[in-house]
Design an enzyme around this catalytic site. Sequence first.
Site, PDB file in Angstrom:
ATOM      1  N   LYS A 209      69.587 -13.887 -38.221  1.00  0.00           N
ATOM      2  CA  LYS A 209      69.851 -13.555 -36.826  1.00  0.00           C
ATOM      3  C   LYS A 209      68.564 -13.687 -36.006  1.00  0.00           C
ATOM      4  O   LYS A 209      68.535 -14.345 -34.985  1.00  0.00           O
ATOM      5  CB  LYS A 209      70.395 -12.123 -36.774  1.00  0.00           C
ATOM      6  CG  LYS A 209      70.784 -11.638 -35.409  1.00  0.00           C
ATOM      7  CD  LYS A 209      71.481 -10.281 -35.526  1.00  0.00           C
ATOM      8  CE  LYS A 209      71.660  -9.647 -34.168  1.00  0.00           C
ATOM      9  NZ  LYS A 209      72.349  -8.352 -34.241  1.00  0.00           N
ATOM     10  N   GLU A 215      61.368 -12.488 -45.840  1.00  0.00           N
ATOM     11  CA  GLU A 215      61.944 -13.103 -47.045  1.00  0.00           C
ATOM     12  C   GLU A 215      62.572 -14.454 -46.710  1.00  0.00           C
ATOM     13  O   GLU A 215      62.330 -15.461 -47.384  1.00  0.00           O
ATOM     14  CB  GLU A 215      63.031 -12.198 -47.654  1.00  0.00           C
ATOM     15  CG  GLU A 215      62.528 -10.894 -48.243  1.00  0.00           C
ATOM     16  CD  GLU A 215      62.467  -9.768 -47.231  1.00  0.00           C
ATOM     17  OE1 GLU A 215      62.411 -10.025 -46.003  1.00  0.00           O
ATOM     18  OE2 GLU A 215      62.467  -8.598 -47.670  1.00  0.00           O
ATOM     19  N   GLY A 271      74.032  -7.264 -38.344  1.00  0.00           N
ATOM     20  CA  GLY A 271      73.874  -8.062 -39.562  1.00  0.00           C
ATOM     21  C   GLY A 271      74.951  -7.774 -40.600  1.00  0.00           C
ATOM     22  O   GLY A 271      75.589  -8.680 -41.134  1.00  0.00           O
ATOM     23  N   ARG A 272      75.183  -6.495 -40.876  1.00  0.00           N
ATOM     24  CA  ARG A 272      76.125  -6.146 -41.951  1.00  0.00           C
ATOM     25  C   ARG A 272      77.581  -6.275 -41.508  1.00  0.00           C
ATOM     26  O   ARG A 272      78.493  -6.002 -42.282  1.00  0.00           O
ATOM     27  CB  ARG A 272      75.813  -4.743 -42.480  1.00  0.00           C
ATOM     28  CG  ARG A 272      75.823  -3.656 -41.434  1.00  0.00           C
ATOM     29  CD  ARG A 272      75.204  -2.374 -41.987  1.00  0.00           C
ATOM     30  NE  ARG A 272      75.037  -1.361 -40.949  1.00  0.00           N
ATOM     31  CZ  ARG A 272      74.004  -1.265 -40.135  1.00  0.00           C
ATOM     32  NH1 ARG A 272      73.036  -2.173 -40.194  1.00  0.00           N
ATOM     33  NH2 ARG A 272      73.904  -0.289 -39.246  1.00  0.00           N
ATOM     34  N   GLU A 357      73.853   1.545 -45.035  1.00  0.00           N
ATOM     35  CA  GLU A 357      72.962   1.218 -43.918  1.00  0.00           C
ATOM     36  C   GLU A 357      73.580   1.728 -42.614  1.00  0.00           C
ATOM     37  O   GLU A 357      72.880   2.053 -41.671  1.00  0.00           O
ATOM     38  CB  GLU A 357      72.705  -0.293 -43.856  1.00  0.00           C
ATOM     39  CG  GLU A 357      71.406  -0.624 -43.123  1.00  0.00           C
ATOM     40  CD  GLU A 357      71.009  -2.089 -43.211  1.00  0.00           C
ATOM     41  OE1 GLU A 357      71.870  -2.953 -43.064  1.00  0.00           O
ATOM     42  OE2 GLU A 357      69.811  -2.367 -43.417  1.00  0.00           O
ATOM     43  N   HIS A 388      84.378   0.914 -69.785  1.00  0.00           N
ATOM     44  CA  HIS A 388      83.635   0.968 -71.039  1.00  0.00           C
ATOM     45  C   HIS A 388      82.200   1.407 -70.820  1.00  0.00           C
ATOM     46  O   HIS A 388      81.364   1.246 -71.708  1.00  0.00           O
ATOM     47  CB  HIS A 388      83.698  -0.397 -71.743  1.00  0.00           C
ATOM     48  CG  HIS A 388      85.102  -0.765 -72.088  1.00  0.00           C
ATOM     49  ND1 HIS A 388      85.642  -0.564 -73.346  1.00  0.00           N
ATOM     50  CD2 HIS A 388      86.116  -1.251 -71.328  1.00  0.00           C
ATOM     51  CE1 HIS A 388      86.907  -0.949 -73.346  1.00  0.00           C
ATOM     52  NE2 HIS A 388      87.211  -1.364 -72.133  1.00  0.00           N
ATOM     53  N   LYS A 508      58.687  -2.231 -44.260  1.00  0.00           N
ATOM     54  CA  LYS A 508      58.320  -3.600 -43.879  1.00  0.00           C
ATOM     55  C   LYS A 508      56.915  -3.612 -43.285  1.00  0.00           C
ATOM     56  O   LYS A 508      56.095  -4.478 -43.598  1.00  0.00           O
ATOM     57  CB  LYS A 508      59.272  -4.112 -42.780  1.00  0.00           C
ATOM     58  CG  LYS A 508      60.643  -4.496 -43.201  1.00  0.00           C
ATOM     59  CD  LYS A 508      61.298  -5.252 -42.024  1.00  0.00           C
ATOM     60  CE  LYS A 508      62.801  -5.168 -42.062  1.00  0.00           C
ATOM     61  NZ  LYS A 508      63.456  -5.682 -40.868  1.00  0.00           N
TER      62      LYS A 508
HETATM   63  C1  G6Q Z   1      72.057  -5.490 -41.286  1.00  0.00           C
HETATM   64  C2  G6Q Z   1      70.622  -5.441 -41.166  1.00  0.00           C
HETATM   65  C3  G6Q Z   1      69.878  -6.339 -42.120  1.00  0.00           C
HETATM   66  C4  G6Q Z   1      69.734  -7.780 -41.663  1.00  0.00           C
HETATM   67  C5  G6Q Z   1      68.664  -8.456 -42.517  1.00  0.00           C
HETATM   68  C6  G6Q Z   1      68.491  -9.907 -42.175  1.00  0.00           C
HETATM   69  O1  G6Q Z   1      72.817  -4.877 -40.593  1.00  0.00           O
HETATM   70  O2  G6Q Z   1      70.276  -5.645 -39.854  1.00  0.00           O
HETATM   71  O3  G6Q Z   1      70.407  -6.323 -43.410  1.00  0.00           O
HETATM   72  O4  G6Q Z   1      70.954  -8.446 -41.752  1.00  0.00           O
HETATM   73  O5  G6Q Z   1      67.452  -7.787 -42.373  1.00  0.00           O
HETATM   74  O6  G6Q Z   1      68.088 -10.054 -40.840  1.00  0.00           O
HETATM   75  P1  G6Q Z   1      68.068 -11.466 -40.191  1.00  0.00           P
HETATM   76  O7  G6Q Z   1      69.448 -12.007 -40.152  1.00  0.00           O
HETATM   77  O8  G6Q Z   1      67.511 -11.281 -38.801  1.00  0.00           O
HETATM   78  O9  G6Q Z   1      67.176 -12.336 -41.028  1.00  0.00           O
END
Ligand code: G6Q
Length: 556
Positions: A209, A215, A271-272, A357, A388, A508
């Site tokens: 986003k 990462e 994001g989620r 989250e 199991h 972070k």
């Molecule tokens: C989700 C969070 C988080 C996000 C990641 C990736 O709700 O905001 O998990 O999706 O940190 O972020 P980017 O899409 O900006 O790389």
Amino acid sequence: MEANQKPFTQRRAWKALAAHRQDWKTHLRDLFAADPKRGERMTAEAAGLFLDYSKNCITDETLSLLVQLAEESGLRARIDAMFRGEKINSTENRAVLHVALRAPRGASIMVDGENVVPQVHAVLDQMADFARQVRSGSWKGHSGKPIKNVVNIGIGGSDLGPVMAYEALKYYSDRSLTFRFVSNIDGTDFAEAVQDLDAAETLFIVSSKTFTTLETMTNAGTARDWLLQRFKGDEKAVAKHFAAVSTNAAAVAEFGIDTANMFGFWDWVGGRYSMDSAIGLAAMLAIGPDHFRGMLNGFHQMDEHFRTAPFECNLPVLMGLLAIWYNNFFGVPTIAVLPYEQYLKRLPAYLQQLTMESNGKRVTLDGAETDYQTGPIYWGEPGTNGQHSFYQLIHQGTRLIPCDFIAFIDPLHPLGRHHDMLLANVLAQAEALAFGKTLEQVRSEGVPDWLAPHKVFEGNRPSNMILAQRLTPETLGSLVALYEHCVFTQGAIWNIDSFDQWGVELGKVLAQRIIPELESEATPSLRHDSSTNHLIQRCRRLKAKTESAGSAGSVR
Ligand code: G6Q
């Protein structure tokens, strides 16, 4: 004062529920014995999902008090505010409109005076067009070869949704394409993902986003280097082997990706909550645009149910209220999600993020510290594997763990008697948890006295049973939306912001400080606590040892 501004524990229904819990001594065995129709009555159905919630430690009174709590908490107003596009994510001043991502063409959802639905469909059409080109082989890589491998690079919400949806709907996917998902900053993730791939046949989708995530940008840079190595540094290859999913066009262009191959979304998609936005591009490439739209339709059916159904028969509301009942009145900190469907093996990981989250918050919307527990820990594994291993604790341990069982009537792979055995197991587990086995029953089987207590199952352990006909794109959409709105229900009642995630920031920032301290040649002057300082020094010392052994040629 609005109803939901009244502190949670001061609401009338909260007090009544607390008193009701105090008097709670009933066993599920007695509840079922007293009401032979309980198992038929305490059910609800919507958007292709059937919910049996009769094996919960509740009576009709409990349910009506929980519904009263939802009403006193202003849940209805909050649902309406979300669907109206109000900025209910107050700490980030954003609307929360994942529901717009699956609104049908022609619907109208306004954000800041603009109908966002046409934009949503424009991006879906762009994705569909791209997916058709890649799937048909008409999209060619830099050397003219069609794409055979798709590698999604993203993390958190930009990884867990696409990978879960890809795994869940693999049955519907194009098996001539290979899909990999790289998320971890650990180089192993990238190295293993590409080790058997030919770069000339590989498409990377950089899903981020913000397009700034450490990462993802590190993995994307490594992917670029890997590709350019194959094409002897010819930068023109990037346009044919990289697509981006982002809200940040400038950063995408700066990375070298042609913005014609960029798929956008909006700041009102968390994001989620983004697997049904362009972030789902990898899943669309796998299953094709029609199945992807089927999935969106499933989401939408559940959205409409959540928005319109009375709370008493509203699946996400019921599940959210039951979670609150155990979390806040039984002091239960966790809920297990147990899908009896191998294709849903990544669903628990996906739900971990969605639930924890979202509702892992200790401050209310007004900034006050809560004096009650919020988000429970969600976790799980597919059945029957879990039976199991950890089910022992759920059956006979000292903790109460409510379970969500998920099962499908029709198998996707009808192999002999496998599916009947799978279904029998999920039904048996819920039955065993609820009704158990008494000492008398154990003794009547001739078990010696010394062994008998070990063989007793006290029962009275709650579970939901979610049944659907078949795992399809539609049912997956409904199922995910069910949990999204269940999380929403909980957050609204706890009066917290389920859509921010400030808790991920501190680590972070600290990592950015530690990276140069690990990498610098000169000994850094460390100003952390004594443990962190010592650990950094130890890492530096042992790293230097490996490096000097490596330069002396003794490392494999
Ligand atoms: C989700 C969070 C988080 C996000 C990641 C990736 O709700 O905001 O998990 O999706 O940190 O972020 P980017 O899409 O900006 O790389």
